[in-house]
Enzyme design. Structure first.
Site, PDB file in Angstrom:
ATOM      1  N   GLU A  47       3.533 -14.146  -8.218  1.00  0.00           N
ATOM      2  CA  GLU A  47       3.310 -14.137  -9.670  1.00  0.00           C
ATOM      3  C   GLU A  47       4.564 -14.597 -10.420  1.00  0.00           C
ATOM      4  OE1 GLU A  47       2.995 -11.804  -7.435  1.00  0.00           O
ATOM      5  OE2 GLU A  47       1.671 -10.184  -8.043  1.00  0.00           O
ATOM      6  N   SER A 294      -3.134   0.030  29.440  1.00  0.00           N
ATOM      7  CA  SER A 294      -2.594   1.241  28.796  1.00  0.00           C
ATOM      8  C   SER A 294      -2.703   1.127  27.287  1.00  0.00           C
ATOM      9  CB  SER A 294      -1.107   1.437  29.110  1.00  0.00           C
ATOM     10  OG  SER A 294      -0.897   1.478  30.470  1.00  0.00           O
TER      11      SER A 294
HETATM   12  C1  AOF Z   1       3.054  -8.992  -5.276  1.00  0.00           C
HETATM   13  N1  AOF Z   1       3.279 -10.331  -5.089  1.00  0.00           N
HETATM   14  O1  AOF Z   1       4.013 -12.046  -3.867  1.00  0.00           O
HETATM   15  C2  AOF Z   1       4.127  -9.901  -2.927  1.00  0.00           C
HETATM   16  C3  AOF Z   1       3.822  -8.520  -3.108  1.00  0.00           C
HETATM   17  O2  AOF Z   1      10.521  -5.610  -1.614  1.00  0.00           O
HETATM   18  P1  AOF Z   1       9.682  -6.404  -2.557  1.00  0.00           P
HETATM   19  O3  AOF Z   1      10.084  -6.245  -3.995  1.00  0.00           O
HETATM   20  O4  AOF Z   1       9.529  -7.864  -2.181  1.00  0.00           O
HETATM   21  O5  AOF Z   1       8.212  -5.769  -2.515  1.00  0.00           O
HETATM   22  C4  AOF Z   1       7.439  -5.876  -1.357  1.00  0.00           C
HETATM   23  C5  AOF Z   1       6.116  -5.226  -1.577  1.00  0.00           C
HETATM   24  O6  AOF Z   1       5.466  -5.845  -2.684  1.00  0.00           O
HETATM   25  C6  AOF Z   1       5.182  -5.427  -0.368  1.00  0.00           C
HETATM   26  O7  AOF Z   1       5.271  -4.346   0.514  1.00  0.00           O
HETATM   27  C7  AOF Z   1       3.823  -5.501  -1.043  1.00  0.00           C
HETATM   28  O8  AOF Z   1       3.319  -4.210  -1.324  1.00  0.00           O
HETATM   29  C8  AOF Z   1       4.140  -6.199  -2.359  1.00  0.00           C
HETATM   30  N2  AOF Z   1       4.089  -7.636  -2.132  1.00  0.00           N
HETATM   31  N3  AOF Z   1       3.289  -8.125  -4.272  1.00  0.00           N
HETATM   32  O9  AOF Z   1       2.647  -8.573  -6.366  1.00  0.00           O
HETATM   33  C9  AOF Z   1       3.801 -10.823  -3.973  1.00  0.00           C
HETATM   34  N4  AOF Z   1       4.702 -10.352  -1.809  1.00  0.00           N
HETATM   35 ZN    ZN Z   2       5.173  -8.174  -7.074  1.00  0.00          ZN
END
Ligand code: AOF
Ligand code: ZN
Length: 357
Positions: A47, A294
């Site tokens: 986003e 396993s």
């Molecule tokens: C979104 N858009 O493109 C992604 C999301 O450590 P951060 O800030 O990068 O956050 C990672 C978390 O954010 C990841 O575990 C998932 O829940 C969300 N990823 N969310 O709105 C994105 N990559």
């Molecule tokens: Zn995000």
């Protein structure tokens, strides 16, 4: 949304431990205004990339995003705040984020602030592009794929042990691709002794080489094996409580990480929890049939990639890829969904999922 999925997939296998995510901003007549995708962990979310060039988006703009926007501070700030700041009035979400830190709160936050949010558009596709993420973020365990190369009657070797080669060259190339698509690759001690595999991806252009994992309850493995000698990647030995202190010391001196289970024979589930703590989100089990058996018995396997050749071995004594499951009733055997068949040279590759994946 299909375009958002396409964008997300351009970063497939490169975002661990994060999901792949795509976002498309369109105007009221459906014309694309901007696009974005998540490139790797720590990098901006999809986003953010799609919205960055706008002070505020046009009044009629709609944001399509394959995964629910996050509402928490991770390595990057919450996308919901950015969406509100850029004055997006309508958001279409593919699937909710299973991350317990998000899971519905992103959508709720947007709605509370007057954004119109629809969810569940191309939901299955949006969910299934993130099978690894969906598993590890909820269970705290890596996603596990079992891989085997078999004859048409499901055998991995002749009764004598002769096994090279049951499937063709192209299947082996595809098998190497599977290696770099997982963060770790595991074998049992017997396979180390029989094949001394290098456990590296030597065919595909993917820059990542997996962590190599060997399961050996007693801890006694040959110091001349590639696993010990070739130090180019991280190596982990999963051992039982019976490993000698001397062996452990010698392996550690060779740069091998040794994980010792409290049990004599480490359970696969125990090892997965340890490997996850060591940063591994996905693992390919390449054999042998004892380790695969396993892992299936412990319900630790999520996916199966089976390379099948047209050869029939036809010997009761020859081992099948699945090992011994010890199940007596047909109603209790694992029933996988057969998802995909690919023709690879003269072989077939079947991709199947265990129940609940
Ligand atoms: C979104 N858009 O493109 C992604 C999301 O450590 P951060 O800030 O990068 O956050 C990672 C978390 O954010 C990841 O575990 C998932 O829940 C969300 N990823 N969310 O709105 C994105 N990559
Ligand atoms: Zn995000």
């Amino acid at each position: 949304m299909r375009r958002a999925i396409e964008l997300a997939l351009t970063a497939q296998f490169r975002t661990d431990p994060n999901p792949v995510v795509g976002a498309v901003l369109v105007d009221g007549s459906g014309r694309t205004l901007a696009e974005g995708f998540h490139q790797k962990a720590g990098a901006p979310h999809a986003e953010v990339v799609a919205l960055e060039r706008f002070e505020s988006v046009p009044e009629d703009a709609i944001l399509f995003v394959s995964l629910e926007p996050c509402n928490h501070h991770g390595k990057t700030p919450p996308c919901t705040e950015l969406i509100l700041k850029k004055k997006v009035k309508k958001v279409v979400v593919g699937c909710l984020d299973p991350n317990p830190q998000v899971s519905g709160r992103g959508v709720a936050r947007l709605r509370e602030n007057g954004v119109s949010v629809s969810t569940g558009v191309c939901e299955t596709e949006c969910r299934d592009i993130n099978r690894v993420f969906n598993k590890h973020i909820v269970t705290g365990m890596p996603y596990v794929t079992a891989k085997a190369a078999t004859s048409l009657d499901g055998k991995t070797a002749m009764a004598s042990g002769e096994s090279q080669w049951i499937t063709g060259d192209l299947s082996r190339v595809r098998g190497h691709m599977l290696r770099s698509q997982h963060q770790a690759i595991a074998i049992g001690r017997q396979t180390l002794m029989d094949d001394n595999p290098r456990l590296t991806d030597r065919y595909s252009a993917h820059p990542y080489q997996p962590v190599r994992v060997v399961y050996a309850s007693g801890g006694n493995i040959p110091f001349k094996s590639y696993f010990v000698v070739d130090k180019q990647t991280r190596r982990v030995l999963i051992a039982g409580s019976g490993i000698s202190g001397n062996m452990e010391k010698k392996l550690v001196a060779e740069g091998v990480e040794v994980m010792i289970s409290p049990d004599k024979r480490p359970s696969v589930i125990w090892s997965l929890a340890q490997l996850y703590k060591a940063g591994i989100c996905s693992m390919l089990i390449e054999g042998g049939s004892e380790l695969i058996g396993s892992a299936i018995r412990e319900q630790a396997v999520d996916q199966l990639c089976l390379f099948i050749s047209g050869k029939i071995i036809g010997d009761w004594q020859a081992k099948a890829w699945s090992g011994y499951l010890g199940i007596e009733k047909l109603s209790q055997v694992p029933h996988l969904s057969l998802d995909q068949v690919e023709k690879i040279g003269e072989d077939l590759m079947l991709t199947c999922y265990f129940p609940n994946v």
